[in-house]
Design a protein around this motif. Structure first.
Motif, PDB file in Angstrom:
ATOM      1  N   TYR A   1       0.837  -1.199   0.000  1.00 51.60           N
ATOM      2  CA  TYR A   1       0.000   0.000   0.000  1.00 51.60           C
ATOM      3  C   TYR A   1       0.872   1.249   0.000  1.00 51.60           C
ATOM      4  N   LEU A   2       0.377   2.300  -0.642  1.00 56.76           N
ATOM      5  CA  LEU A   2       1.160   3.523  -0.794  1.00 56.76           C
ATOM      6  C   LEU A   2       0.293   4.660  -1.295  1.00 56.76           C
ATOM      7  N   GLN A   3       0.762   5.877  -1.075  1.00 56.53           N
ATOM      8  CA  GLN A   3       0.173   7.052  -1.715  1.00 56.53           C
ATOM      9  C   GLN A   3       0.708   7.116  -3.135  1.00 56.53           C
ATOM     10  N   ASN A   4      -0.054   7.698  -4.055  1.00 58.71           N
ATOM     11  CA  ASN A   4       0.428   7.750  -5.439  1.00 58.71           C
ATOM     12  C   ASN A   4       1.722   8.546  -5.599  1.00 58.71           C
ATOM     13  N   SER A   5       2.039   9.415  -4.633  1.00 54.75           N
ATOM     14  CA  SER A   5       3.325  10.115  -4.701  1.00 54.75           C
ATOM     15  C   SER A   5       4.485   9.145  -4.567  1.00 54.75           C
ATOM     16  N   GLY A   6       4.233   7.945  -4.028  1.00 55.87           N
ATOM     17  CA  GLY A   6       5.283   6.947  -3.886  1.00 55.87           C
ATOM     18  C   GLY A   6       5.468   6.066  -5.110  1.00 55.87           C
ATOM     19  N   LEU A   7       4.672   6.278  -6.157  1.00 55.09           N
ATOM     20  CA  LEU A   7       4.818   5.450  -7.355  1.00 55.09           C
ATOM     21  C   LEU A   7       6.215   5.573  -7.960  1.00 55.09           C
ATOM     22  N   GLY A   8       6.791   6.767  -7.862  1.00 48.41           N
ATOM     23  CA  GLY A   8       8.148   6.943  -8.395  1.00 48.41           C
ATOM     24  C   GLY A   8       9.158   6.053  -7.708  1.00 48.41           C
ATOM     25  N   ASN A   9       8.948   5.806  -6.412  1.00 48.58           N
ATOM     26  CA  ASN A   9       9.881   4.967  -5.669  1.00 48.58           C
ATOM     27  C   ASN A   9       9.769   3.485  -6.022  1.00 48.58           C
ATOM     28  N   ILE A  10       8.652   3.081  -6.652  1.00 48.89           N
ATOM     29  CA  ILE A  10       8.500   1.662  -6.976  1.00 48.89           C
ATOM     30  C   ILE A  10       8.827   1.340  -8.432  1.00 48.89           C
ATOM     31  N   VAL A  11       9.071   2.357  -9.254  1.00 55.42           N
ATOM     32  CA  VAL A  11       9.291   2.101 -10.685  1.00 55.42           C
ATOM     33  C   VAL A  11      10.432   1.113 -10.899  1.00 55.42           C
ATOM     34  N   ASN A  12      11.577   1.347 -10.234  1.00 51.83           N
ATOM     35  CA  ASN A  12      12.723   0.466 -10.467  1.00 51.83           C
ATOM     36  C   ASN A  12      12.457  -0.969 -10.023  1.00 51.83           C
ATOM     37  N   PRO A  13      12.022  -1.222  -8.750  1.00 50.29           N
ATOM     38  CA  PRO A  13      11.794  -2.616  -8.378  1.00 50.29           C
ATOM     39  C   PRO A  13      10.637  -3.280  -9.121  1.00 50.29           C
ATOM     40  N   VAL A  14       9.644  -2.505  -9.559  1.00 49.27           N
ATOM     41  CA  VAL A  14       8.568  -3.100 -10.358  1.00 49.27           C
ATOM     42  C   VAL A  14       9.101  -3.509 -11.731  1.00 49.27           C
ATOM     43  N   ALA A  15       9.870  -2.612 -12.356  1.00 46.80           N
ATOM     44  CA  ALA A  15      10.343  -2.864 -13.719  1.00 46.80           C
ATOM     45  C   ALA A  15      11.477  -3.884 -13.781  1.00 46.80           C
ATOM     46  N   SER A  16      12.338  -3.895 -12.761  1.00 43.25           N
ATOM     47  CA  SER A  16      13.524  -4.751 -12.850  1.00 43.25           C
ATOM     48  C   SER A  16      13.515  -5.938 -11.891  1.00 43.25           C
ATOM     49  N   LEU A  17      12.467  -6.054 -11.081  1.00 43.89           N
ATOM     50  CA  LEU A  17      12.367  -7.174 -10.140  1.00 43.89           C
ATOM     51  C   LEU A  17      11.049  -7.928 -10.317  1.00 43.89           C
ATOM     52  N   LEU A  18       9.918  -7.242 -10.112  1.00 42.36           N
ATOM     53  CA  LEU A  18       8.621  -7.910 -10.173  1.00 42.36           C
ATOM     54  C   LEU A  18       8.207  -8.313 -11.591  1.00 42.36           C
ATOM     55  N   SER A  19       8.582  -7.527 -12.575  1.00 38.60           N
ATOM     56  CA  SER A  19       8.069  -7.678 -13.937  1.00 38.60           C
ATOM     57  C   SER A  19       8.070  -9.131 -14.419  1.00 38.60           C
ATOM     58  N   ASP A  20       7.020  -9.487 -15.161  1.00 42.59           N
ATOM     59  CA  ASP A  20       6.957 -10.835 -15.733  1.00 42.59           C
ATOM     60  C   ASP A  20       8.041 -11.057 -16.778  1.00 42.59           C
ATOM     61  N   LYS A  21       8.708  -9.985 -17.192  1.00 41.22           N
ATOM     62  CA  LYS A  21       9.831 -10.104 -18.128  1.00 41.22           C
ATOM     63  C   LYS A  21      11.152 -10.327 -17.393  1.00 41.22           C
TER      64      LYS A  21
END
Length: 376
Positions: free
Chosen positions: A70-90
């Motif tokens: 859970y997070l405020q949308n202002s925190g979306l910038g902080n998750i871009v890297n781990p979402v794109a380079s860790l969680l991603s199905d790619k």
């Protein structure tokens, strides 16, 4: 929608662990988690949103179950890297359910720092390939149930989904009262700093600290030109202050920080220590809480900020808990070479009638920069 029904639906998605950074739009969820789990192996309040994503990944890797961040949308910038380079199905294909508070929601009035963030929130989710559903006060259980099967299939493929929560989207009747054993109020601390700082440069962190500093100046009929109010960018005030201190070496620079903000980007402290600006005083007001969004706990009450500061290269570091000690110390440190860190342990709470800055961020920036040009 009643929070309890929403939790049941999250459990149907396989959620068994929660982590994140509190948000006022998600106060009902945060209160429920504190009431149900406290801070435990089932619920961890993270230092920042990227930290929460990494914790969630570790949970999934060790259990195979689905985590919720859970997070405020202002925190979306902080998750871009781990979402794109860790969680991603790619990459690893780690599923996650995000619950995002929508500040700056288009069509509703909000503070300047939330407006643009609100406008691009859905675009950020889309570019991160996160399917989402918007929750508002009219969302019902049937709406959610119909989306559930889609979300289950997406999660089974190692992808993430999100619930984007508008004002009133989740309701929880139980109240949680947050308090600590400290007695000194943050506004009193900030006023004591301004008494000593006089015409020095002040950079204040986001949330109530900046709001209280603004009102102190208003009440005393003083200029706001001395102060930079970091109304957004939580955790970055100390780095802003470092940039100012390095380029204005003949002027004393005070950073008024909070424990939640300092923890969010704690790596700033070693950088401050390494550059060692002699004109830098870092005051961390530690109430052990994310007070500006509800009062949920940080780990600020259980860490040694003095040792962290000294280990980061600060010349001196102090921890105090009384107003008299603060006043005595503030008078002393103005004659010492920095960087200096002062931790002052504070109570949770603010005035009910605390307002917000009546000038715009751009007005603040112009007055502040005009003042900095006057400094040697």
């Amino acid at each position: 929608m009643k929070l309890e029904k929403f939790i049941i639906l999250l459990e149907e998605l396989g959620v068994g662990f929660y982590t994140g950074v509190p948000d006022s739009k998600l106060k009902s969820l945060c209160n429920y988690l504190i009431k149900s789990y406290g801070v435990s192996d089932k619920h961890i309040i993270a230092a920042n949103e990227g930290n929460a994503v990494a914790l969630a990944a570790g949970y999934h890797l060790s259990t195979g179950a689905t985590p919720c961040v859970y997070l405020q949308n202002s925190g979306l910038g902080n998750i871009v890297n781990p979402v794109a380079s860790l969680l991603s199905d790619k990459v690893y294909g780690i599923p996650c359910v995000f619950v995002v508070g929508w500040r700056g929601e288009p069509g509703l009035h909000d503070e300047p720092q939330h407006v643009f963030q609100g406008q691009i929130t859905t675009e950020l989710l889309e570019v991160m390939d996160i399917d989402y559903m918007v929750l508002d006060k009219d969302t019902n259980i049937d709406d959610l149930s119909s989306k559930l099967s889609d979300f289950k299939e997406i999660l089974s493929k190692g992808k993430s989904v999100a619930f984007l929560v508008k004002q009133g989207g989740l309701e929880y009747d139980e109240k949680v009262h947050y308090k600590n054993d400290n007695s000194v109020k943050r506004e009193t601390i900030i006023e004591a700093i301004t008494n000593v700082a006089k015409g020095d440069i002040i950079v204040a962190t986001t949330g109530k600290s900046s709001r209280e500093l603004f009102e102190i100046r208003e009440r005393r009929g003083e200029s706001h030109k001395y102060d930079f109010l970091t109304v957004g960018s939580m955790g970055h005030s100390s780095s802003i202050a470092l940039g100012v201190a390095i380029n204005k070496p003949s002027s004393r620079v005070w950073c008024i920080d909070g424990d939640g903000a300092a923890l969010m980007h704690l790596g700033a402290m070693p950088v401050i220590g390494a550059h060692a600006p002699e004109n830098y005083i870092h005051v961390i007001i530690n109430n052990g809480a994310h007070e500006s969004v509800g009062g949920q706990p940080t780990v600020g009450s259980s860490i040694d900020l003095v040792q962290i500061a000294l280990g980061s290269g600060y010349k001196k570091a102090y921890s105090i808990s009384s107003l008299d000690s603060l006043r005595d110390l503030l008078s002393e440190v103005t004659n010492e070479k920095g960087p200096i860190m002062i931790e002052i342990k504070a109570a949770i709470g603010s005035r009910d009638d605390l307002g917000r800055p009546t000038t715009s961020p751009k007005d603040n920036k112009k007055a502040f920069m005009d003042f900095l040009r006057e400094c040697e």
